[in-house]
Write a protein that holds these residues in place. Structure first.
Motif, PDB file in Angstrom:
ATOM      1  N   ALA A 178       0.829  -1.201   0.000  1.00  0.00           N
ATOM      2  CA  ALA A 178       0.000   0.000   0.000  1.00  0.00           C
ATOM      3  C   ALA A 178       0.867   1.255   0.000  1.00  0.00           C
ATOM      4  CB  ALA A 178      -0.933  -0.001   1.205  1.00  0.00           C
ATOM      5  N   GLN A 179       1.998   1.205   0.712  1.00  0.00           N
ATOM      6  CA  GLN A 179       2.929   2.340   0.662  1.00  0.00           C
ATOM      7  C   GLN A 179       3.405   2.591  -0.764  1.00  0.00           C
ATOM      8  OE1 GLN A 179       5.846   0.965   3.632  1.00  0.00           O
ATOM      9  NE2 GLN A 179       5.404   2.839   4.787  1.00  0.00           N
ATOM     10  N   ARG A 180       3.572   1.530  -1.518  1.00  0.00           N
ATOM     11  CA  ARG A 180       4.029   1.641  -2.903  1.00  0.00           C
ATOM     12  C   ARG A 180       2.902   1.994  -3.865  1.00  0.00           C
ATOM     13  NH1 ARG A 180       5.080  -3.985  -5.271  1.00  0.00           N
ATOM     14  NH2 ARG A 180       2.803  -3.815  -5.367  1.00  0.00           N
ATOM     15  N   ASP A 181       1.727   1.369  -3.659  1.00  0.00           N
ATOM     16  CA  ASP A 181       0.650   1.460  -4.648  1.00  0.00           C
ATOM     17  C   ASP A 181      -0.275   2.645  -4.460  1.00  0.00           C
ATOM     18  OD1 ASP A 181       1.610  -0.950  -5.622  1.00  0.00           O
ATOM     19  OD2 ASP A 181       0.139  -2.156  -4.516  1.00  0.00           O
ATOM     20  N   CYS A 182      -0.589   2.979  -3.196  1.00  0.00           N
ATOM     21  CA  CYS A 182      -1.610   4.004  -2.953  1.00  0.00           C
ATOM     22  C   CYS A 182      -1.535   4.469  -1.509  1.00  0.00           C
ATOM     23  CB  CYS A 182      -3.006   3.444  -3.247  1.00  0.00           C
ATOM     24  SG  CYS A 182      -4.337   4.629  -2.979  1.00  0.00           S
ATOM     25  N   LEU A 183      -1.068   5.684  -1.295  1.00  0.00           N
ATOM     26  CA  LEU A 183      -0.915   6.202   0.057  1.00  0.00           C
ATOM     27  C   LEU A 183      -2.249   6.517   0.719  1.00  0.00           C
ATOM     28  CD1 LEU A 183       2.225   8.492  -0.322  1.00  0.00           C
ATOM     29  CD2 LEU A 183       2.076   6.202   0.674  1.00  0.00           C
ATOM     30  N   GLY A 184      -3.332   6.402  -0.036  1.00  0.00           N
ATOM     31  CA  GLY A 184      -4.655   6.624   0.547  1.00  0.00           C
ATOM     32  C   GLY A 184      -5.228   5.395   1.227  1.00  0.00           C
ATOM     33  N   ILE A 185      -4.509   4.290   1.177  1.00  0.00           N
ATOM     34  CA  ILE A 185      -4.995   3.041   1.767  1.00  0.00           C
ATOM     35  C   ILE A 185      -4.254   2.759   3.066  1.00  0.00           C
ATOM     36  CG2 ILE A 185      -5.245   0.542   1.476  1.00  0.00           C
ATOM     37  CD1 ILE A 185      -5.385   1.025  -1.531  1.00  0.00           C
ATOM     38  N   GLY A 186      -5.008   2.546   4.134  1.00  0.00           N
ATOM     39  CA  GLY A 186      -4.426   2.161   5.406  1.00  0.00           C
ATOM     40  C   GLY A 186      -4.536   0.661   5.602  1.00  0.00           C
ATOM     41  N   VAL A 187      -3.528   0.076   6.202  1.00  0.00           N
ATOM     42  CA  VAL A 187      -3.542  -1.356   6.540  1.00  0.00           C
ATOM     43  C   VAL A 187      -3.081  -1.488   7.984  1.00  0.00           C
ATOM     44  CG1 VAL A 187      -2.642  -3.649   6.029  1.00  0.00           C
ATOM     45  CG2 VAL A 187      -3.032  -2.024   4.157  1.00  0.00           C
ATOM     46  N   THR A 188      -3.923  -2.111   8.812  1.00  0.00           N
ATOM     47  CA  THR A 188      -3.629  -2.227  10.238  1.00  0.00           C
ATOM     48  C   THR A 188      -3.887  -3.643  10.724  1.00  0.00           C
ATOM     49  OG1 THR A 188      -4.338   0.074  10.600  1.00  0.00           O
ATOM     50  CG2 THR A 188      -4.164  -1.334  12.537  1.00  0.00           C
ATOM     51  N   TYR A 224      -9.877   3.503  16.779  1.00  0.00           N
ATOM     52  CA  TYR A 224      -8.714   4.391  16.866  1.00  0.00           C
ATOM     53  C   TYR A 224      -7.858   4.293  15.610  1.00  0.00           C
ATOM     54  CZ  TYR A 224      -4.116   6.141  17.928  1.00  0.00           C
ATOM     55  OH  TYR A 224      -2.928   6.811  17.838  1.00  0.00           O
ATOM     56  N   ALA A 225      -7.634   3.076  15.123  1.00  0.00           N
ATOM     57  CA  ALA A 225      -6.814   2.911  13.916  1.00  0.00           C
ATOM     58  C   ALA A 225      -7.419   3.662  12.737  1.00  0.00           C
ATOM     59  CB  ALA A 225      -6.682   1.422  13.580  1.00  0.00           C
ATOM     60  N   LEU A 226      -8.736   3.774  12.716  1.00  0.00           N
ATOM     61  CA  LEU A 226      -9.408   4.481  11.625  1.00  0.00           C
ATOM     62  C   LEU A 226      -9.432   5.987  11.833  1.00  0.00           C
ATOM     63  CD1 LEU A 226     -12.480   2.081  11.214  1.00  0.00           C
ATOM     64  CD2 LEU A 226     -10.405   2.134   9.819  1.00  0.00           C
ATOM     65  N   SER A 227      -9.022   6.441  13.018  1.00  0.00           N
ATOM     66  CA  SER A 227      -9.113   7.869  13.341  1.00  0.00           C
ATOM     67  C   SER A 227      -7.866   8.654  12.974  1.00  0.00           C
ATOM     68  CB  SER A 227      -9.366   8.034  14.848  1.00  0.00           C
ATOM     69  OG  SER A 227      -8.181   7.765  15.596  1.00  0.00           O
ATOM     70  N   VAL A 228      -6.792   7.956  12.610  1.00  0.00           N
ATOM     71  CA  VAL A 228      -5.525   8.636  12.348  1.00  0.00           C
ATOM     72  C   VAL A 228      -5.662   9.516  11.103  1.00  0.00           C
ATOM     73  CG1 VAL A 228      -3.088   8.276  11.819  1.00  0.00           C
ATOM     74  CG2 VAL A 228      -4.248   6.780  13.427  1.00  0.00           C
ATOM     75  N   PRO A 229      -5.210  10.759  11.155  1.00  0.00           N
ATOM     76  CA  PRO A 229      -5.375  11.680  10.027  1.00  0.00           C
ATOM     77  C   PRO A 229      -4.641  11.203   8.774  1.00  0.00           C
ATOM     78  CG  PRO A 229      -4.736  12.858  12.024  1.00  0.00           C
ATOM     79  CD  PRO A 229      -4.549  11.403  12.305  1.00  0.00           C
ATOM     80  N   PRO A 230      -5.068  11.675   7.610  1.00  0.00           N
ATOM     81  CA  PRO A 230      -4.354  11.342   6.370  1.00  0.00           C
ATOM     82  C   PRO A 230      -2.888  11.757   6.478  1.00  0.00           C
ATOM     83  CG  PRO A 230      -6.445  12.411   5.881  1.00  0.00           C
ATOM     84  CD  PRO A 230      -6.256  12.527   7.360  1.00  0.00           C
ATOM     85  N   GLY A 231      -2.040  10.936   5.924  1.00  0.00           N
ATOM     86  CA  GLY A 231      -0.609  11.201   6.019  1.00  0.00           C
ATOM     87  C   GLY A 231       0.062  10.320   7.047  1.00  0.00           C
ATOM     88  N   SER A 232      -0.736   9.702   7.929  1.00  0.00           N
ATOM     89  CA  SER A 232      -0.214   8.757   8.909  1.00  0.00           C
ATOM     90  C   SER A 232      -1.082   7.512   8.891  1.00  0.00           C
ATOM     91  CB  SER A 232      -0.210   9.360  10.325  1.00  0.00           C
ATOM     92  OG  SER A 232       0.666  10.465  10.403  1.00  0.00           O
ATOM     93  N   VAL A 233      -0.537   6.412   9.417  1.00  0.00           N
ATOM     94  CA  VAL A 233      -1.284   5.166   9.534  1.00  0.00           C
ATOM     95  C   VAL A 233      -0.699   4.364  10.682  1.00  0.00           C
ATOM     96  CG1 VAL A 233       0.171   3.888   7.915  1.00  0.00           C
ATOM     97  CG2 VAL A 233      -2.199   3.178   8.261  1.00  0.00           C
ATOM     98  N   VAL A 234      -1.539   3.616  11.352  1.00  0.00           N
ATOM     99  CA  VAL A 234      -1.091   2.727  12.419  1.00  0.00           C
ATOM    100  C   VAL A 234      -0.977   1.328  11.834  1.00  0.00           C
ATOM    101  CG1 VAL A 234      -1.615   1.765  14.684  1.00  0.00           C
ATOM    102  CG2 VAL A 234      -2.235   4.127  14.172  1.00  0.00           C
ATOM    103  N   PRO A 235       0.226   0.805  11.618  1.00  0.00           N
ATOM    104  CA  PRO A 235       0.363  -0.504  10.990  1.00  0.00           C
ATOM    105  C   PRO A 235       0.010  -1.671  11.900  1.00  0.00           C
ATOM    106  CG  PRO A 235       2.517   0.408  11.457  1.00  0.00           C
ATOM    107  CD  PRO A 235       1.534   1.475  11.783  1.00  0.00           C
ATOM    108  N   GLU A 236       0.215  -1.506  13.211  1.00  0.00           N
ATOM    109  CA  GLU A 236      -0.096  -2.601  14.126  1.00  0.00           C
ATOM    110  C   GLU A 236      -0.352  -2.060  15.524  1.00  0.00           C
ATOM    111  OE1 GLU A 236       1.593  -6.765  13.738  1.00  0.00           O
ATOM    112  OE2 GLU A 236       2.768  -6.011  15.436  1.00  0.00           O
ATOM    113  N   LEU A 237      -1.358  -2.649  16.177  1.00  0.00           N
ATOM    114  CA  LEU A 237      -1.699  -2.296  17.548  1.00  0.00           C
ATOM    115  C   LEU A 237      -1.819  -3.575  18.363  1.00  0.00           C
ATOM    116  CD1 LEU A 237      -4.450   0.372  16.846  1.00  0.00           C
ATOM    117  CD2 LEU A 237      -2.381   0.808  18.167  1.00  0.00           C
ATOM    118  N   VAL A 238      -1.412  -3.510  19.617  1.00  0.00           N
ATOM    119  CA  VAL A 238      -1.550  -4.638  20.528  1.00  0.00           C
ATOM    120  C   VAL A 238      -2.415  -4.194  21.702  1.00  0.00           C
ATOM    121  CG1 VAL A 238      -0.359  -6.309  21.991  1.00  0.00           C
ATOM    122  CG2 VAL A 238       0.751  -5.471  19.902  1.00  0.00           C
ATOM    123  N   VAL A 239      -3.473  -4.957  22.001  1.00  0.00           N
ATOM    124  CA  VAL A 239      -4.322  -4.634  23.145  1.00  0.00           C
ATOM    125  C   VAL A 239      -4.626  -5.939  23.882  1.00  0.00           C
ATOM    126  CG1 VAL A 239      -6.383  -4.654  21.672  1.00  0.00           C
ATOM    127  CG2 VAL A 239      -6.471  -3.577  23.936  1.00  0.00           C
TER     128      VAL A 239
END
Length: 248
Positions: A178-188, A224-239
């Motif tokens: 996604a970093q390569r193909d489309c920066l508008g896509i988040g993957v978490t 929360y992962a969906l709340s991050v503003p454009p330009g940033s992304v949370v790749p992994e969270l542990v809870v």
């Protein structure tokens, strides 16, 4: 726990697999209450319809779809139908999972296939269908529900750990693409510890629920992962619960 919408999801469509009960239902409720229209995909049609009816009564948009994520053709048909309805998936949450808690020496080939196909191949099929569509539209977010078993396994969890470890690796790869193909896509990837859900309690009815966390906490983590503003992304969270023994 009360719903806490960290993000405004109005105008977005979310697909949640295994969404009829447990963690999936908590995620579906959180997304709907944050404004998204939600498709609850599950093999338990009646439970999914009941959940959606309740959300509709609250004034939200929710619809149930019967889906076996192991069936690649069925997954492809669902995405094609959503396209035909002009209802493309903006948010995909791969939550559906199963387990067979047995020592490896007592497992059957069918049990291994069921667990790995549901927990690894199913999410991959859904990612294949959603990712290419998200690239074409230039935006979207994929959330894969992982497990602490992807990091540190335990006995009687061989196929489960293998599937979740594989899904974690696939999620990391998808993030890089996604970093390569489309920066508008988040993957978490959301790595969740033990939860007070039927997934645990149906297999371990004597489990100490005081050592488990509410699925609503994990659902809030997804939000929360969906709340991050454009330009940033949370790749992994542990809870995990504070008493979690399988982390780190």
């Amino acid at each position: 726990m009360p719903a806490v919408p960290y993000v405004d999801l109005r105008g977005r469509h979310a697909l949640v697999t295994g969404g009829a009960r447990g963690l999936g239902a908590s995620i579906a409720r959180r997304l709907a209450r944050a404004g998204a229209s939600v498709t609850v995909a599950d093999m338990r049609r009646e439970l999914a319809e009941k959940l959606c009816a309740g959300l509709t009564e609250e004034g939200h948009r929710a619809a149930a779809e019967e889906l076996d994520v192991r069936d690649a053709s069925a997954v492809a048909r669902l995405f094609a139908e959503l396209d035909e309805r002009a209802h493309p998936v903006d948010i995909l949450v791969n939550n559906a999972a199963v387990d067979v808690s047995k020592p490896i020496e007592h497992l059957t080939a069918d049990e291994v296939t069921r667990v790995v196909a549901t927990n690894l191949l199913g999410p991959m099929y859904l990612c294949l269908e959603s990712y290419r569509r998200m690239v074409a539209r230039g935006h979207g977010h994929i959330v894969n529900i992982l497990s602490t078993a992807a990091n540190r396994t335990w006995t009687e969890a061989g196929p489960y750990a293998a599937g979740k470890s594989g899904l974690r690796a696939f999620t990391h790869t998808l993030f890089k693409e996604a970093q390569r193909d489309c920066l508008g896509i988040g993957v978490t990837g959301v790595m969740a510890g033990g939860m007070e859900t039927p997934f645990v309690l149906d297999r371990f009815p004597d489990a100490d629920t005081g050592l488990l966390q509410s699925p609503d906490v994990v659902a809030d983590t997804v939000l929360y992962a969906l709340s991050v503003p454009p330009g940033s992304v949370v790749p992994e969270l542990v809870v995990v619960p504070r008493s979690e023994s399988s982390w780190p």
